[in-house]
Design an enzyme around this catalytic site. Structure first.
Site, PDB file in Angstrom:
ATOM      1  N   CYS A 236      -4.616   2.531  -3.743  1.00 66.58           N
ATOM      2  CA  CYS A 236      -3.314   2.949  -3.179  1.00 66.58           C
ATOM      3  C   CYS A 236      -2.236   1.887  -3.404  1.00 66.58           C
ATOM      4  O   CYS A 236      -1.397   1.671  -2.520  1.00 66.58           O
ATOM      5  CB  CYS A 236      -3.422   3.255  -1.690  1.00 66.58           C
ATOM      6  SG  CYS A 236      -4.431   4.674  -1.327  1.00 66.58           S
TER       7      CYS A 236
ATOM      8  N   GLN B 250      -4.471  -4.915   6.924  1.00 64.86           N
ATOM      9  CA  GLN B 250      -5.462  -5.937   6.558  1.00 64.86           C
ATOM     10  C   GLN B 250      -5.248  -7.212   7.373  1.00 64.86           C
ATOM     11  O   GLN B 250      -6.207  -7.860   7.782  1.00 64.86           O
ATOM     12  CB  GLN B 250      -5.356  -6.273   5.062  1.00 64.86           C
ATOM     13  CG  GLN B 250      -5.576  -5.108   4.122  1.00 64.86           C
ATOM     14  CD  GLN B 250      -6.989  -4.545   4.168  1.00 64.86           C
ATOM     15  OE1 GLN B 250      -7.933  -5.219   4.565  1.00 64.86           O
ATOM     16  NE2 GLN B 250      -7.136  -3.295   3.777  1.00 64.86           N
TER      17      GLN B 250
ATOM     18  N   HIS C 137       0.872  -1.183   0.000  1.00 65.96           N
ATOM     19  CA  HIS C 137       0.000   0.000   0.000  1.00 65.96           C
ATOM     20  C   HIS C 137       0.907   1.231   0.000  1.00 65.96           C
ATOM     21  O   HIS C 137       2.002   1.197   0.555  1.00 65.96           O
ATOM     22  CB  HIS C 137      -0.837  -0.054   1.282  1.00 65.96           C
ATOM     23  CG  HIS C 137      -1.919   0.969   1.368  1.00 65.96           C
ATOM     24  ND1 HIS C 137      -1.691   2.271   1.728  1.00 65.96           N
ATOM     25  CD2 HIS C 137      -3.258   0.869   1.155  1.00 65.96           C
ATOM     26  CE1 HIS C 137      -2.841   2.930   1.750  1.00 65.96           C
ATOM     27  NE2 HIS C 137      -3.808   2.101   1.399  1.00 65.96           N
TER      28      HIS C 137
ATOM     29  N   ASP D 101       3.164  -4.665   7.762  1.00 67.49           N
ATOM     30  CA  ASP D 101       1.979  -3.825   7.665  1.00 67.49           C
ATOM     31  C   ASP D 101       0.757  -4.730   7.834  1.00 67.49           C
ATOM     32  O   ASP D 101       0.382  -5.460   6.911  1.00 67.49           O
ATOM     33  CB  ASP D 101       1.969  -3.121   6.299  1.00 67.49           C
ATOM     34  CG  ASP D 101       0.671  -2.366   6.053  1.00 67.49           C
ATOM     35  OD1 ASP D 101      -0.206  -2.379   6.942  1.00 67.49           O
ATOM     36  OD2 ASP D 101       0.537  -1.776   4.964  1.00 67.49           O
TER      37      ASP D 101
ATOM     38  N   LYS E  89     -10.515  -0.320  10.248  1.00 67.52           N
ATOM     39  CA  LYS E  89     -10.753  -1.559   9.481  1.00 67.52           C
ATOM     40  C   LYS E  89     -11.077  -2.723  10.415  1.00 67.52           C
ATOM     41  O   LYS E  89     -11.577  -3.753   9.989  1.00 67.52           O
ATOM     42  CB  LYS E  89      -9.512  -1.905   8.643  1.00 67.52           C
ATOM     43  CG  LYS E  89      -9.179  -0.857   7.578  1.00 67.52           C
ATOM     44  CD  LYS E  89      -8.025  -1.307   6.730  1.00 67.52           C
ATOM     45  CE  LYS E  89      -7.248  -0.170   6.095  1.00 67.52           C
ATOM     46  NZ  LYS E  89      -7.927   0.467   4.969  1.00 67.52           N
TER      47      LYS E  89
HETATM   48  C1  LIG Z   1      -2.419  -2.846   3.456  1.00 65.24           C
HETATM   49  C2  LIG Z   1      -2.713  -1.459   3.946  1.00 65.24           C
HETATM   50  N1  LIG Z   1      -1.751  -0.754   4.531  1.00 65.24           N
HETATM   51  C3  LIG Z   1      -1.965   0.470   5.012  1.00 65.24           C
HETATM   52  C4  LIG Z   1      -3.203   1.069   4.908  1.00 65.24           C
HETATM   53  C5  LIG Z   1      -3.388   2.431   5.474  1.00 65.24           C
HETATM   54  O1  LIG Z   1      -4.329   2.434   6.497  1.00 65.24           O
HETATM   55  P1  LIG Z   1      -4.745   3.846   7.131  1.00 65.24           P
HETATM   56  O2  LIG Z   1      -5.269   4.655   5.974  1.00 65.24           O
HETATM   57  O3  LIG Z   1      -5.808   3.529   8.109  1.00 65.24           O
HETATM   58  O4  LIG Z   1      -3.535   4.420   7.706  1.00 65.24           O
HETATM   59  C6  LIG Z   1      -4.235   0.392   4.280  1.00 65.24           C
HETATM   60  C7  LIG Z   1      -5.534   1.046   4.071  1.00 65.24           C
HETATM   61  O5  LIG Z   1      -6.233   0.784   3.116  1.00 65.24           O
HETATM   62  C8  LIG Z   1      -4.003  -0.914   3.796  1.00 65.24           C
HETATM   63  O6  LIG Z   1      -4.965  -1.615   3.214  1.00 65.24           O
END
Ligand SMILES: Cc1ncc(COP(=O)(O)O)c(C=O)c1O
Length: 413
Positions: free
Chosen positions: A371, A210, A130, A207, A233
């Site tokens: 993203c 998910q 992401h 990360d 999430k």
């Molecule tokens: C795999 C992953 N990493 C990071 C993020 C970023 O999350 P946040 O926008 O809550 O910081 C997301 C959000 O869609 C994600 O799916």
């Protein structure tokens, strides 16, 4: 599929816990399949937030009165809940952040910056990351001459562990990998990746934005150095995320943001800093959001991660079957180990148009880049549609998605 696991999964009862799921949109029952972007909230979370603001609200840590103590206790209890949820050894290893993005930035600006010193120092990411787990490392590339290397996947979206290993060199200073891809659903074998990196003395950030939602997480078993997750999430509020970091790292790291709460003493000529986790929580923290997150994790635990995973695995298999029957669709991402996310494109139609058409049938999916632009470039596409499932979704909703897509086909034919 072990029916004894799903047999007792009362999805109708679970759905009744989520007020938003009773909504109709355009006169149709809402079919909410945008959970990878953000999940709906159960009433217990909404009630907990209400109670925190009405019965336990004051600023935390610095008060000596009843409400300040009540708020501090609730906030620190939430930290303990996150600790247990991630399997961390100590609650000081859990830092509250605004979201997963801020947690990655915190690590990149402090730990990363101190390790990545020379031009040519390398950071290994996967091609599925992401943007939140790319751009903070890109800052180190732009500002300090770091090199980013990309661990590849195969056509089905499987993470290629051997190819990943080949990228690890004496110049590699950091590895940062998603636990589960938000676009493909691919589950990355992070434990094995950590083992390979650690064998070369390379720290790893995972990360879990998910992964924490859909997979069982035990940071001690994974042995990662850092793990990030995000509350909204996880059926919790927005504005709250968490960073797990090994205590030895956190204790050695310099602060990220500066301000109140994170200091030990401030003199005219110098400042000394507090211990983790407070060293990394400058200013008034997201008190009620953290309490709400704690309630959300209690809710998830009440159902059981393993049962949720079994239910979602069954749903995603069914979604693959149903969407696979629709000739105009190409499903992108069929990894062997895959969470409850299905990305697809429809022949002759822009994903935005597909999402807009099926929205009129009450079906909420996301369309766009999700993203993950480097990943989309890997597949030679500019955008996809993405249906992402949560603990409250049903087979009937997969059917509703399939029917809406079949109807949409005729619009674009
Ligand atoms: C795999 C992953 N990493 C990071 C993020 C970023 O999350 P946040 O926008 O809550 O910081 C997301 C959000 O869609 C994600 O799916």
């Amino acid at each position: 599929m072990d029916q004894s696991v799903t047999g007792s999964y009362d999805v109708a009862r679970i759905r009744a816990d989520f007020p938003a799921l009773a909504m109709k949109v355009y006169g149709k029952p809402l079919v909410y399949l945008d959970n990878a972007a953000s999940a709906q909230k159960p009433k217990v979370v909404l009630d907990r937030i209400q109670r925190a603001y009405t019965e336990e609200y004051a600023n935390v840590h610095r008060g000596l009165h009843y409400l300040a103590n009540a708020a501090t206790e609730a906030y620190e209890n939430a930290r303990e809940t996150v600790r247990a949820f991630l399997g961390a050894a100590r609650s000081e290893e859990i830092i509250f952040t605004r979201n997963a993005t801020e947690a990655v930035n915190l690590v990149a600006y402090t730990f990363g910056r101190d390790r990545i010193k020379q031009p040519g120092d390398e950071i290994v990411l996967s091609i599925m990351e992401h943007h939140s787990n790319i751009v903070p490392w890109n800052f180190l590339r732009e500002r300090h001459g770091a090199v980013i290397k990309w661990a590849p996947i195969d056509e089905d979206g499987n993470f290629l562990l051997e190819e990943f290993e080949k990228l690890l060199t004496p110049r590699t200073k950091m590895v940062a990998l998603t636990h589960m891809s938000n676009a493909l659903g691919t589950v990355v074998p992070v434990k094995e990746a950590v083992r390979l990196a650690h064998a070369r003395g390379i720290p790893v950030l995972v990360d879990g934005a998910q992964g924490a939602v859909h997979l069982d997480v035990d940071v001690q078993d994974i042995d990662c150095d850092f793990y990030v997750c995000t509350g909204h999430k996880l059926y919790g509020p927005t504005g709250i995320g968490a960073l797990y970091g090994k205590h030895a790292h956190l204790a050695a790291m310099r602060p990220f943001n500066g301000g109140g709460e994170m200091i030990r003493e401030v003199f005219e000529d110098r400042v000394t800093y507090g211990d983790p986790p407070h060293r990394f929580e400058a200013g008034t923290p997201p008190i009620v959001q953290a309490i709400g997150l704690g309630a959300a994790l209690d809710y998830i635990n009440g159902i059981g991660k393993a049962r949720i995973r079994a239910h979602e695995t069954e749903l995603v298999r069914y979604a693959h079957d149903r969407l696979g029957e629709i000739n105009s669709l190409r499903i992108i991402g069929k990894a062997r180990d895959k969470g409850a996310i299905v990305s697809f494109e429809m022949k002759g139609a822009h994903p935005h148009d597909v999402a807009t058409v099926i929205d009129r049938a009450g079906v909420a999916v996301r369309a766009g880049t999700h993203c993950v632009m480097p990943l989309l470039a890997r597949y030679g596409v500019n955008a996809t549609c993405r249906a992402s499932f949560g603990l409250y979704n049903t087979r009937e909703e997969v059917d509703a998605l399939a029917s809406a897509l079949i109807k949409a086909q005729s619009v674009f034919a």
